[in-house]
Write a protein that holds these residues in place. Structure first.
Motif, mmCIF file in Angstrom:
data_model
loop_
_atom_site.group_PDB
_atom_site.id
_atom_site.type_symbol
_atom_site.label_atom_id
_atom_site.label_comp_id
_atom_site.label_asym_id
_atom_site.label_seq_id
_atom_site.Cartn_x
_atom_site.Cartn_y
_atom_site.Cartn_z
ATOM 1 N N TYR A 113 26.835 -62.121 7.250
ATOM 2 C CA TYR A 113 27.957 -62.804 7.910
ATOM 3 C C TYR A 113 27.644 -63.066 9.374
ATOM 4 O O TYR A 113 27.166 -62.179 10.081
ATOM 5 N N LYS A 165 33.005 -69.667 9.543
ATOM 6 C CA LYS A 165 32.661 -70.727 8.586
ATOM 7 C C LYS A 165 31.154 -70.898 8.421
ATOM 8 O O LYS A 165 30.704 -71.596 7.515
ATOM 9 N N GLU A 167 27.674 -70.332 7.149
ATOM 10 C CA GLU A 167 27.113 -69.730 5.943
ATOM 11 C C GLU A 167 25.733 -69.168 6.273
ATOM 12 O O GLU A 167 24.817 -69.902 6.609
ATOM 13 N N LYS A 171 23.501 -64.330 2.686
ATOM 14 C CA LYS A 171 24.755 -63.924 2.054
ATOM 15 C C LYS A 171 24.617 -63.824 0.539
ATOM 16 O O LYS A 171 25.190 -62.934 -0.089
#
Length: 186
Positions: A113, A165, A167, A171
């Motif tokens: 993140y 937001k 990415e 992840k």
């Protein structure tokens, strides 16, 4: 199994004999603990608010502010180079940027993140003065490190709305903890 239970009881009796001369409860529930122990200070709301700086993956807790990679590069040169090197991979401490020749876990290839980058910098950096950076400086450094890892563009504004937001490439390697019944994980 019976021998283990007897052995456990004998061990407890031995401990009780050893501590009898001292006013120490064998189990915390044996005596009532005082409501207060008479040391430390009670935390007021402002102290708790000052220390409650956790940032969730969804951006909950992010403060106002913004940053751009070029601003973060200036701060990085002053406050980060000594530990992480001028490029983010040749310093004596943790590698922050992948140089493609290393298998080191970096922001670009391991962190799930983007908000975690902000959270970590805010609470733990710089090493010699953790928590000393302003929120603006943290946004700027976050923007620079995300840019250095090829995740954002140099002119991309990083703020409380845009950061969650983003990415992160790694992840997909993490499993969502969807257990219920305790502290819920994001």
């Amino acid at each position: 199994m019976t021998a283990t239970a007897c052995q456990s009881t004998n061990e407890e009796e031995q401990v009780e004999k050893e501590v009898k001369g001292f006013d120490v409860p064998v189990h915390p529930d044996d005596k009532k603990w005082p409501a207060r122990f008479g040391f430390g200070n009670e935390a007021d709301r402002s102290t708790i608010k000052r220390l409650d700086i956790s940032i969730a993956p969804d951006g909950t807790g992010l403060p106002a502010g913004k940053g751009f990679a070029d601003q973060g590069a200036v701060i990085y040169k002053v406050k980060c180079v000594a530990c992480h090197g001028s490029k983010g991979w040749e310093g004596p401490f943790d590698q922050l940027v992948s140089d493609d020749s290393s298998k080191a876990k970096t922001i670009g290839n391991y962190w799930p993140y983007a908000t975690t980058v902000f959270d970590y910098i805010r609470r733990a950096m710089p090493y010699n003065a953790p928590g000393s950076l302003s929120d603006e400086e943290v946004y700027q450094l976050t923007a620079f490190l995300l840019y250095a890892n090829g995740i954002v563009k140099i002119n991309e504004e990083i703020n409380a709305k845009t950061l969650p937001k983003i990415e992160m490439p790694a992840k997909k390697f993490f499993v969502v903890d969807d257990r219920k019944g305790g502290h819920e994980v994001y």
